[in-house]
Design a protein around this motif. Structure first.
Motif, PDB file in Angstrom:
ATOM      1  N   PRO A 757       0.826  -1.211   0.000  1.00  0.00           N
ATOM      2  CA  PRO A 757       0.000   0.000   0.000  1.00  0.00           C
ATOM      3  C   PRO A 757       0.860   1.260   0.000  1.00  0.00           C
ATOM      4  O   PRO A 757       2.061   1.211   0.275  1.00  0.00           O
ATOM      5  N   PRO A 758       0.269   2.403  -0.278  1.00  0.00           N
ATOM      6  CA  PRO A 758       1.033   3.653  -0.296  1.00  0.00           C
ATOM      7  C   PRO A 758       1.708   3.934   1.048  1.00  0.00           C
ATOM      8  O   PRO A 758       1.112   3.716   2.111  1.00  0.00           O
ATOM      9  N   PHE A 759       2.927   4.389   0.994  1.00  0.00           N
ATOM     10  CA  PHE A 759       3.698   4.827   2.158  1.00  0.00           C
ATOM     11  C   PHE A 759       3.803   3.738   3.229  1.00  0.00           C
ATOM     12  O   PHE A 759       3.745   4.017   4.422  1.00  0.00           O
ATOM     13  N   GLN A 760       3.946   2.502   2.782  1.00  0.00           N
ATOM     14  CA  GLN A 760       4.075   1.413   3.736  1.00  0.00           C
ATOM     15  C   GLN A 760       5.217   0.475   3.331  1.00  0.00           C
ATOM     16  O   GLN A 760       5.795   0.589   2.254  1.00  0.00           O
ATOM     17  N   THR A 761       5.515  -0.428   4.249  1.00  0.00           N
ATOM     18  CA  THR A 761       6.631  -1.359   4.075  1.00  0.00           C
ATOM     19  C   THR A 761       6.130  -2.781   4.275  1.00  0.00           C
ATOM     20  O   THR A 761       5.379  -3.049   5.214  1.00  0.00           O
ATOM     21  N   THR A 762       6.530  -3.666   3.394  1.00  0.00           N
ATOM     22  CA  THR A 762       6.260  -5.089   3.565  1.00  0.00           C
ATOM     23  C   THR A 762       7.592  -5.805   3.738  1.00  0.00           C
ATOM     24  O   THR A 762       8.527  -5.592   2.969  1.00  0.00           O
ATOM     25  N   LEU A 763       7.669  -6.624   4.761  1.00  0.00           N
ATOM     26  CA  LEU A 763       8.892  -7.348   5.058  1.00  0.00           C
ATOM     27  C   LEU A 763       8.687  -8.817   4.740  1.00  0.00           C
ATOM     28  O   LEU A 763       7.775  -9.457   5.267  1.00  0.00           O
ATOM     29  N   LEU A 764       9.510  -9.357   3.851  1.00  0.00           N
ATOM     30  CA  LEU A 764       9.464 -10.768   3.493  1.00  0.00           C
ATOM     31  C   LEU A 764      10.436 -11.518   4.388  1.00  0.00           C
ATOM     32  O   LEU A 764      11.617 -11.165   4.476  1.00  0.00           O
ATOM     33  N   LEU A 765       9.919 -12.562   5.044  1.00  0.00           N
ATOM     34  CA  LEU A 765      10.678 -13.224   6.101  1.00  0.00           C
ATOM     35  C   LEU A 765      11.217 -14.576   5.651  1.00  0.00           C
ATOM     36  O   LEU A 765      10.549 -15.322   4.950  1.00  0.00           O
ATOM     37  N   PRO A 766      12.429 -14.930   6.085  1.00  0.00           N
ATOM     38  CA  PRO A 766      12.941 -16.263   5.791  1.00  0.00           C
ATOM     39  C   PRO A 766      12.244 -17.294   6.658  1.00  0.00           C
ATOM     40  O   PRO A 766      11.905 -17.023   7.805  1.00  0.00           O
ATOM     41  N   PRO A 767      12.012 -18.492   6.146  1.00  0.00           N
ATOM     42  CA  PRO A 767      11.243 -19.483   6.883  1.00  0.00           C
ATOM     43  C   PRO A 767      12.013 -20.141   8.020  1.00  0.00           C
ATOM     44  O   PRO A 767      11.416 -20.715   8.915  1.00  0.00           O
ATOM     45  N   ASP A 768      13.348 -20.072   7.988  1.00  0.00           N
ATOM     46  CA  ASP A 768      14.124 -20.828   8.961  1.00  0.00           C
ATOM     47  C   ASP A 768      14.540 -19.986  10.153  1.00  0.00           C
ATOM     48  O   ASP A 768      15.414 -20.369  10.911  1.00  0.00           O
ATOM     49  N   ALA A 769      13.934 -18.808  10.311  1.00  0.00           N
ATOM     50  CA  ALA A 769      14.229 -17.997  11.481  1.00  0.00           C
ATOM     51  C   ALA A 769      13.581 -18.645  12.696  1.00  0.00           C
ATOM     52  O   ALA A 769      12.357 -18.789  12.744  1.00  0.00           O
ATOM     53  N   PRO A 770      14.354 -19.083  13.676  1.00  0.00           N
ATOM     54  CA  PRO A 770      13.774 -19.811  14.812  1.00  0.00           C
ATOM     55  C   PRO A 770      13.008 -18.873  15.731  1.00  0.00           C
ATOM     56  O   PRO A 770      13.576 -18.051  16.410  1.00  0.00           O
ATOM     57  N   GLY A 771      11.711 -19.015  15.711  1.00  0.00           N
ATOM     58  CA  GLY A 771      10.912 -18.216  16.626  1.00  0.00           C
ATOM     59  C   GLY A 771      10.028 -17.244  15.887  1.00  0.00           C
ATOM     60  O   GLY A 771      10.485 -16.280  15.320  1.00  0.00           O
ATOM     61  N   PHE A 772       8.742 -17.484  15.866  1.00  0.00           N
ATOM     62  CA  PHE A 772       7.790 -16.553  15.281  1.00  0.00           C
ATOM     63  C   PHE A 772       6.735 -16.251  16.341  1.00  0.00           C
ATOM     64  O   PHE A 772       6.333 -17.126  17.096  1.00  0.00           O
ATOM     65  N   LEU A 773       6.316 -15.020  16.369  1.00  0.00           N
ATOM     66  CA  LEU A 773       5.237 -14.634  17.274  1.00  0.00           C
ATOM     67  C   LEU A 773       3.963 -14.572  16.447  1.00  0.00           C
ATOM     68  O   LEU A 773       3.940 -13.965  15.391  1.00  0.00           O
ATOM     69  N   ALA A 774       2.927 -15.203  16.901  1.00  0.00           N
ATOM     70  CA  ALA A 774       1.697 -15.258  16.122  1.00  0.00           C
ATOM     71  C   ALA A 774       0.505 -15.371  17.048  1.00  0.00           C
ATOM     72  O   ALA A 774       0.637 -15.710  18.216  1.00  0.00           O
ATOM     73  N   TYR A 775      -0.675 -15.063  16.547  1.00  0.00           N
ATOM     74  CA  TYR A 775      -1.872 -15.322  17.330  1.00  0.00           C
ATOM     75  C   TYR A 775      -2.653 -16.424  16.644  1.00  0.00           C
ATOM     76  O   TYR A 775      -2.534 -16.642  15.441  1.00  0.00           O
ATOM     77  N   LYS A 776      -3.443 -17.128  17.425  1.00  0.00           N
ATOM     78  CA  LYS A 776      -4.205 -18.253  16.892  1.00  0.00           C
ATOM     79  C   LYS A 776      -5.684 -17.898  16.924  1.00  0.00           C
ATOM     80  O   LYS A 776      -6.271 -17.719  17.989  1.00  0.00           O
ATOM     81  N   PRO A 777      -6.334 -17.778  15.760  1.00  0.00           N
ATOM     82  CA  PRO A 777      -7.773 -17.548  15.763  1.00  0.00           C
ATOM     83  C   PRO A 777      -8.489 -18.725  16.421  1.00  0.00           C
ATOM     84  O   PRO A 777      -7.985 -19.849  16.424  1.00  0.00           O
ATOM     85  N   PRO A 778      -9.668 -18.496  17.010  1.00  0.00           N
ATOM     86  CA  PRO A 778     -10.354 -19.582  17.687  1.00  0.00           C
ATOM     87  C   PRO A 778     -10.707 -20.729  16.752  1.00  0.00           C
ATOM     88  O   PRO A 778     -10.795 -21.861  17.170  1.00  0.00           O
ATOM     89  N   LYS A 779     -10.877 -20.421  15.494  1.00  0.00           N
ATOM     90  CA  LYS A 779     -11.100 -21.476  14.512  1.00  0.00           C
ATOM     91  C   LYS A 779     -10.689 -20.945  13.139  1.00  0.00           C
ATOM     92  O   LYS A 779     -10.602 -19.744  12.931  1.00  0.00           O
ATOM     93  N   TYR A 780     -10.460 -21.848  12.241  1.00  0.00           N
ATOM     94  CA  TYR A 780     -10.039 -21.436  10.917  1.00  0.00           C
ATOM     95  C   TYR A 780     -11.183 -20.732  10.208  1.00  0.00           C
ATOM     96  O   TYR A 780     -12.319 -21.207  10.180  1.00  0.00           O
ATOM     97  N   ASP A 781     -10.877 -19.576   9.638  1.00  0.00           N
ATOM     98  CA  ASP A 781     -11.882 -18.774   8.957  1.00  0.00           C
ATOM     99  C   ASP A 781     -11.658 -18.885   7.451  1.00  0.00           C
ATOM    100  O   ASP A 781     -10.712 -18.308   6.917  1.00  0.00           O
ATOM    101  N   PRO A 782     -12.499 -19.642   6.737  1.00  0.00           N
ATOM    102  CA  PRO A 782     -12.287 -19.820   5.296  1.00  0.00           C
ATOM    103  C   PRO A 782     -12.350 -18.505   4.528  1.00  0.00           C
ATOM    104  O   PRO A 782     -11.788 -18.392   3.440  1.00  0.00           O
ATOM    105  N   SER A 783     -13.041 -17.506   5.087  1.00  0.00           N
ATOM    106  CA  SER A 783     -13.157 -16.231   4.371  1.00  0.00           C
ATOM    107  C   SER A 783     -11.849 -15.451   4.385  1.00  0.00           C
ATOM    108  O   SER A 783     -11.676 -14.498   3.635  1.00  0.00           O
ATOM    109  N   CYS A 784     -10.943 -15.831   5.278  1.00  0.00           N
ATOM    110  CA  CYS A 784      -9.648 -15.157   5.339  1.00  0.00           C
ATOM    111  C   CYS A 784      -8.724 -15.845   4.343  1.00  0.00           C
ATOM    112  O   CYS A 784      -8.143 -16.884   4.643  1.00  0.00           O
TER     113      CYS A 784
END
Length: 850
Positions: A757-784
């Motif tokens: 998007p305008p005036f923003q930054t996207t960071l592409l991450l390597p998969p082998d970085a040990p340790g990711f912080l994430a949240y877990k939705p209560p259930k999988y949302d197919p609309s996402c």
């Protein structure tokens, strides 16, 4: 090794939290976990990898506000540090010889209580009124003899003995009081030395210093000076040094040798002041405190050698203002990036004496730097122009961090309500109500802390732009083209490589350390840079020529632009250009174009991919890759302005562009000489001569050819789609490559499959970085559509420090972790990473990848 990616928009956290209360609660819990694990309190035992703060001027507000201000700066904004004091001479010394420290005693105590570290500025940038009244001889003068009256700032003469005595005294008293205060982590000398015209001075003190400086430089031999300046011309011969004028206005102009020496003298005057002040500070500070000063930018526009100035510092600070005053639009992103890379390159990574706050952390890479003043809102003293759009100031801040800044302070905490800077808008307005700018600053702090291990790792570059103040001062003395700007020309050569997302160092070519880095020795001795760039090198040191010659003969690539190697250090014209000879061209004629445009025709496009060469020693480590022989498509038309050299190439030199206008169709505009077996001591080198002010777009594919030639870029690489998008590659401490895509435009932009998007930054991450912080939705949302099986949302998956106390997605959500590694959008990072070789030196053959 397979690679995968997730892109993280650092501005997505609020929207993610708003989806439902469960998401918000879990994100809050994880954020708190991150805060305690990463944001360790700043102390003498544990400094953060990256720090953040604000420039704070409590003296401009009622004293009753200080305690609440500091609490809010620390706990609402989330800052680590405050920067204070650089304009407070009268507050410290209200009368000659009477010193009062009660005010700053209180501020420092309150800052310490709330947990804020302090950068304290010596107050010499603003002399008090009583001193200007008592000793008007300390004031500098314009070139017409008018004194610079009291009422602004920096109106003192650096050559005034009386000013230097008073400045030394107030700094000494200040440091005697606070030098041992461990909560002060750094001391800033003065403020923006040489800025706003203070680099130039025609006062009697400056005249006296000028004559002394000349006598010392020429060992008291006026005959030597007359000979080296060519003073027989126009009967300018001097009998003694006191006869030599300052370059005040005259008919036509002064001798260019005088003009260049004048600039050297002015720079040395400022440098001696800085060194004198720094020596006072160092006598008193505690062992872990550091010394810096904030550079104002405009590196090639002042009578000041910033590279020499920086060598007396522990680290360099920089004031980052991509837009200022009446500018109707910001500086181009490549120009901002160039200034940041130059700032990073002033001090070598091997220098000792600086702690974790700003130093490079081992391995190859330049020293990190600090942003002392980062624009957050519209700025101007008496004229205001462009208003940074929502997210734009935050984006410039992230750009600085991605280019190597490991500390950033926003200017300023609160907009002033009185004085000359009431239109310099701060993190919040004078009403103290948090608004958009306040929350943008918080988001920058969050981004920096989330990615601190990456941002603190050294910036490793294999491409270097080399500048020389010998050349810069030569251009200032005789501009030759009414549209020529040395910094613009440097960016013209920098941007084609910048567009390919290649890390670039910008280095002082007069520094002996740089000469050692760029010279190529025996095959068993490793080198640092594969591509060297010399923008408008009108006058170069002999050591630099020898270094670039060995670089090319050893297999390196060299780019240079027009007016190459025209003068010696005394501004005497050389009989021939050594650099032109190295490029295999003869400069038959030249023309100052100014704003006039001439058009160019493609020369021989099929030769652009002529990679026939012996493998240089470094290339023997990997298997040769088959190189494409497909010609690069010829561009339709490109134009050139500012200047043009009429080039006659030797046989075997590729003509990339020719001039198309009548009388000059037979002259080349841009050439490339490839060093084949049997030429020179080595093999595989190349020299590109850019003989005109060509449109940047006309050099993009040629830069790619050079990068492929040096195995720094894959043939399938994709450049940024325009000068409004920057692709930044960084390596973390483990050698993993990260890719940031920054959109400086006001419309969405796409690079590969990543839309930003305008005036923003996207960071592409390597998969082998040990340790990711994430949240877990209560259930999988197919609309996402971008949610992955197992509940891992890539919008909030962020790589964190490798700390055993941090939640790890592999431990919390093993199914999500596996889904993450199998995700179809993983291919995006793999393709992006495939543009460049892997490994610490950014290079690899096919045999090095599995």
């Amino acid at each position: 090794m397979g690679h995968c990616s997730g892109h993280v928009d650092p501005w997505q956290f609020e929207s993610a939290m708003g989806r439902n209360s469960y998401h918000a609660m879990l994100l809050l819990m994880l954020s708190l976990t991150f805060t305690f694990a990463i944001r360790t309190p700043i102390s003498s035992d544990a400094d953060p990898l990256v720090f953040f703060g604000v420039d704070y001027y409590p003296e401009q507000w009622p004293i009753e506000m200080i305690e609440f201000d500091l609490y809010r700066i620390k706990h609402e904004l989330g800052a680590d540090v405050i920067r204070i004091g650089e304009f407070s001479w009268h507050l410290i010394e209200p009368q000659d010889g009477y010193f009062e420290f009660g005010y700053w005693d209180n501020v420092l105590e309150l800052a310490k209580d709330v947990g804020l570290k302090v950068m304290f500025g010596t107050p010499t940038a603003t002399v008090p009124a009583w001193l200007a009244k008592k000793h008007p001889e300390i004031l500098s003068q314009f070139n017409d003899g008018r004194p610079r009256a009291f009422g602004g700032r920096r109106q003192y003469s650096f050559n005034s003995r009386i000013f230097r005595q008073y400045a030394s005294r107030v700094t000494n008293k200040l440091l005697q009081r606070y030098g041992g205060e461990t909560n002060i982590f750094s001391w800033q000398i003065d403020n923006e030395l040489g800025h706003e015209g203070s680099d130039d001075d025609y006062s009697p003190s400056s005249a006296s210093g000028w004559h002394t400086w000349l006598g010392e430089k020429y060992d008291g031999n006026i005959t030597d000076l007359n000979h080296r300046w060519g003073n027989i011309f126009w009967s300018q011969t001097y009998n003694n040094f006191n006869e030599i004028p300052m370059p005040v206005p005259t008919i036509t102009q002064h001798n260019p040798s005088l003009l260049v020496d004048w600039r050297r003298f002015r720079s040395d005057s400022i440098r001696s002041f800085l060194e004198e002040q720094a020596s006072i500070v160092r006598r008193h500070i505690h062992p872990k405190a550091t010394v810096t000063t904030n550079f104002p930018g405009g590196y090639f526009a002042k009578y000041l050698n910033f590279a020499e100035l920086g060598r007396g510092l522990d680290y360099v600070s920089y004031d980052n203002y991509p837009v200022w005053g009446g500018l109707e639009k910001p500086l181009r992103p490549a120009r901002v990036a160039f200034a940041l890379d130059l700032t990073r390159g002033i001090l070598p990574a091997t220098r000792d004496g600086l702690g974790a706050w700003a130093a490079g952390r081992g391995g190859r890479g330049r020293r990190h730097f600090v942003i002392a003043e980062q624009l957050i809102g519209a700025q101007g003293h008496n004229m205001i122009g462009y208003l940074p759009r929502p997210g734009e100031a935050a984006m410039w801040s992230i750009q600085a961090l991605l280019h190597g800044a490991t500390g950033l302070m926003f200017f300023r905490w609160r907009s002033a309500s009185k004085g000359q800077e009431v239109f310099c808008y701060g993190v919040q307005d004078s009403d103290n109500v948090p608004k958009r700018r306040f929350y943008e600053a918080k988001k920058v702090f969050s981004f920096g802390r989330l990615h601190a291990p990456l941002l603190a790792a050294p910036v490793r570059a294999r491409v270097a732009v080399l500048y020389s103040y010998q050349s810069v001062f030569a251009w200032q003395a005789q501009l030759q083209s009414k549209t020529l700007d040395p910094e613009v020309e440097a960016v013209r050569m920098y941007e084609p490589f910048w567009r390919w997302g290649i890390p670039i160092d910008v280095l002082d070519a007069e520094d002996q350390g740089t000469i050692q880095l760029i010279s190529r020795g025996p095959p068993e001795v490793p080198w640092v840079y594969d591509v060297l760039i010399l923008p408008t090198p009108i006058s170069i040191p002999d050591t630099l020529y020898k270094a670039v010659q060995s670089h090319v003969e050893g297999g390196g690539s060299l780019w240079m632009s027009f007016r190459a190697d025209l003068k010696d250090k005394d501004m005497v014209m050389l009989p021939h250009s050594r650099l032109a000879s190295l490029a295999g061209v003869k400069i038959e004629e030249f023309e100052s174009l100014g704003s006039t445009e001439v058009h160019l025709n493609q020369g021989s496009p099929s030769s652009w991919n002529n990679d026939a060469k012996k493998k240089s020693p470094k290339a023997k480590k990997s298997k040769p890759r088959p190189r494409s022989k497909k010609p690069i498509p010829a561009p339709k038309h490109y134009a050139a302005s500012v200047w043009r050299d009429m080039l006659v190439p030797q046989p075997g030199v590729d003509v990339i562009y020719r001039y198309s206008d009548p009388f000059y169709e037979d002259y080349a505009a841009v050439t490339r000489r490839r060093w084949a077996p049997g030429i020179g001591d080595g093999a595989g080198g190349e020299v590109v001569y850019v003989g005109c002010g060509i449109d940047t777009e006309g050099l993009i594919e040629l830069a790619k050819s050079t990068l492929e030639h040096q195995e720094l870029l894959r043939s399938a690489a994709v450049p940024s789609p325009s000068g409004q998008v920057e692709v930044i590659r960084r390596e973390d401490a483990s050698g993993r490559s990260w890719i940031a895509v920054v959109n400086y435009g006001d419309q969405p932009a796409t690079w590969r499959n990543t839309t930003v998007p305008p005036f923003q930054t996207t960071l592409l991450l390597p998969p082998d970085a040990p340790g990711f912080l994430a949240y877990k939705p209560p259930k999988y949302d197919p609309s996402c559509a971008r949610c992955l099986p197992g509940g891992l949302n890539p919008d909030v998956a962020v790589r964190l420090a490798r700390d055993p106390e941090i939640f790890r997605v592999e431990e919390l959500f093993p199914a999500a972790a596996q889904a993450y590694k199998r995700a179809p959008w993983v291919e995006n990072f793999a393709k992006a990473e495939g543009d460049v070789g892997n490994g610490g030196d950014g290079k690899a053959g096919d045999a090095d990848r599995d």
